[in-house]
Design an enzyme around this catalytic site. Sequence first.
Site, PDB file in Angstrom:
ATOM      1  N   SER A  20      -3.800 -13.143 -66.640  1.00  0.00           N
ATOM      2  CA  SER A  20      -2.617 -12.305 -66.746  1.00  0.00           C
ATOM      3  C   SER A  20      -3.045 -11.128 -67.863  1.00  0.00           C
ATOM      4  O   SER A  20      -3.753 -11.537 -68.974  1.00  0.00           O
ATOM      5  CB  SER A  20      -1.431 -12.911 -67.345  1.00  0.00           C
ATOM      6  OG  SER A  20      -0.394 -12.008 -67.567  1.00  0.00           O
ATOM      7  N   SER A  22      -5.165  -8.693 -67.725  1.00  0.00           N
ATOM      8  CA  SER A  22      -6.599  -8.139 -67.925  1.00  0.00           C
ATOM      9  C   SER A  22      -6.662  -6.727 -67.331  1.00  0.00           C
ATOM     10  O   SER A  22      -7.736  -6.411 -67.135  1.00  0.00           O
ATOM     11  CB  SER A  22      -7.245  -9.245 -67.167  1.00  0.00           C
ATOM     12  OG  SER A  22      -6.952  -9.193 -65.819  1.00  0.00           O
ATOM     13  N   LYS A  24      -5.342  -5.726 -64.000  1.00  0.00           N
ATOM     14  CA  LYS A  24      -5.520  -5.745 -62.829  1.00  0.00           C
ATOM     15  C   LYS A  24      -4.587  -4.853 -61.852  1.00  0.00           C
ATOM     16  O   LYS A  24      -4.996  -3.931 -61.033  1.00  0.00           O
ATOM     17  CB  LYS A  24      -5.141  -7.162 -62.135  1.00  0.00           C
ATOM     18  CG  LYS A  24      -5.998  -8.335 -62.441  1.00  0.00           C
ATOM     19  CD  LYS A  24      -5.696  -9.648 -62.072  1.00  0.00           C
ATOM     20  CE  LYS A  24      -4.230  -9.983 -62.364  1.00  0.00           C
ATOM     21  NZ  LYS A  24      -3.984 -10.199 -63.735  1.00  0.00           N
ATOM     22  N   ASP A  44       2.210 -11.474 -56.970  1.00  0.00           N
ATOM     23  CA  ASP A  44       3.473 -11.787 -57.766  1.00  0.00           C
ATOM     24  C   ASP A  44       4.398 -11.554 -56.804  1.00  0.00           C
ATOM     25  O   ASP A  44       5.795 -12.107 -57.307  1.00  0.00           O
ATOM     26  CB  ASP A  44       3.518 -10.887 -59.081  1.00  0.00           C
ATOM     27  CG  ASP A  44       2.574 -11.178 -60.118  1.00  0.00           C
ATOM     28  OD1 ASP A  44       1.834 -12.228 -59.822  1.00  0.00           O
ATOM     29  OD2 ASP A  44       2.799 -10.705 -61.228  1.00  0.00           O
ATOM     30  N   ASP A  65       2.570 -19.339 -63.945  1.00  0.00           N
ATOM     31  CA  ASP A  65       1.175 -19.175 -63.779  1.00  0.00           C
ATOM     32  C   ASP A  65       0.561 -20.287 -63.239  1.00  0.00           C
ATOM     33  O   ASP A  65      -0.732 -20.470 -63.679  1.00  0.00           O
ATOM     34  CB  ASP A  65       0.692 -18.699 -65.325  1.00  0.00           C
ATOM     35  CG  ASP A  65       1.143 -17.703 -65.929  1.00  0.00           C
ATOM     36  OD1 ASP A  65       0.473 -16.457 -66.150  1.00  0.00           O
ATOM     37  OD2 ASP A  65       2.489 -17.298 -66.102  1.00  0.00           O
ATOM     38  N   ARG A 166      -0.022  -9.595 -73.127  1.00  0.00           N
ATOM     39  CA  ARG A 166       0.986 -10.484 -72.669  1.00  0.00           C
ATOM     40  C   ARG A 166       2.151 -10.332 -73.593  1.00  0.00           C
ATOM     41  O   ARG A 166       3.203  -9.996 -72.976  1.00  0.00           O
ATOM     42  CB  ARG A 166       0.625 -11.696 -72.210  1.00  0.00           C
ATOM     43  CG  ARG A 166       1.621 -12.560 -71.513  1.00  0.00           C
ATOM     44  CD  ARG A 166       1.768 -12.320 -70.236  1.00  0.00           C
ATOM     45  NE  ARG A 166       2.823 -13.299 -69.541  1.00  0.00           N
ATOM     46  CZ  ARG A 166       3.037 -14.088 -68.606  1.00  0.00           C
ATOM     47  NH1 ARG A 166       1.702 -13.647 -67.833  1.00  0.00           N
ATOM     48  NH2 ARG A 166       3.747 -14.725 -67.975  1.00  0.00           N
ATOM     49  N   ARG A 169       4.707  -7.316 -73.602  1.00  0.00           N
ATOM     50  CA  ARG A 169       5.253  -6.960 -72.508  1.00  0.00           C
ATOM     51  C   ARG A 169       6.768  -7.442 -72.485  1.00  0.00           C
ATOM     52  O   ARG A 169       7.053  -8.317 -73.183  1.00  0.00           O
ATOM     53  CB  ARG A 169       4.854  -7.805 -70.943  1.00  0.00           C
ATOM     54  CG  ARG A 169       3.542  -7.064 -70.524  1.00  0.00           C
ATOM     55  CD  ARG A 169       2.900  -7.715 -69.226  1.00  0.00           C
ATOM     56  NE  ARG A 169       1.646  -7.146 -68.926  1.00  0.00           N
ATOM     57  CZ  ARG A 169       0.974  -7.606 -67.843  1.00  0.00           C
ATOM     58  NH1 ARG A 169       1.442  -8.361 -67.227  1.00  0.00           N
ATOM     59  NH2 ARG A 169      -0.084  -6.933 -67.582  1.00  0.00           N
ATOM     60  N   GLY A 171       9.056  -7.885 -70.148  1.00  0.00           N
ATOM     61  CA  GLY A 171       9.600  -9.036 -68.958  1.00  0.00           C
ATOM     62  C   GLY A 171       9.231  -8.651 -67.823  1.00  0.00           C
ATOM     63  O   GLY A 171       8.406  -7.663 -67.608  1.00  0.00           O
TER      64      GLY A 171
END
Length: 257
Positions: A20, A22, A24, A44, A65, A166, A169, A171
């Site tokens: 998470s 990274s 992507k 997701d 996760d 992470r 963020r 949410g």
Amino acid sequence: MAEASASRSNALIIGISGVSSSGKTTLARILRDIFPRTFILHEDDFYKNDTDIPLNQEHNIADWDCLEAINLPQFQQALEYIRQHGMSPPDFVSKEDQNSVGEVDVDKALIEDLQWKASKWMFADAPPIAIIDGFLLYSEGMKAVRDLIDVKLFLRTDYKTAKTRREARSGYVTLEGFWEDPPGYVDKVVWPNYVKDHAFMFKGGDVESEYYEEQLQRLKIRAAPDAALKEMTKRVQWAYDVLEEALNSFTEPRLAP
């Protein structure tokens, strides 16, 4: 040369996986902007309903996760549909595209140059590109999905970077509402799960150590070079080169007399 899965596909399926935060989703969206006839399928988007997300028993908290949080049969069916029809399932609607990835530090001139180079694929005898973005695409528990992916890209990130990104963020939009990580979620859930599901790819099981190259070769995983992980511009160039190589390989049989 990139190698496709055993059965011939009507789309070139590209996987982008990694821990998470990274990068992507950011990379997937940039590649979608570069290559014509490209769409994204987010892992997701196959989360189970909020009430069905399993609990992390040690910390008594929802575990978003882990493999068990994903509706694996539905995810697999979507990829099989793409392989057969070259497009997303007609009833598929993405919630993941509602989630922001924040500011992207990338050389705009490079993007424009790559868009121009990739435009040749618009009218070539090339397949549409399906980019599959997910944090668990290559784990052993995802073998059924992993085997449907033609080209597998992997982005690694160290613990400190993943944690910082992470926790920055706000949410995530979910099927039934909105999820915001509680304090300590990275240390309690995200990072331990990443280690558990990806240790087999690294020497000594240390995800911040060297790759276990034999495993990468066995699974045909293309790991981003370290330089590409530190700069999004270099990461985009690396991914572009891999995709172009795959498109050339994919179209060769069709061009043969």
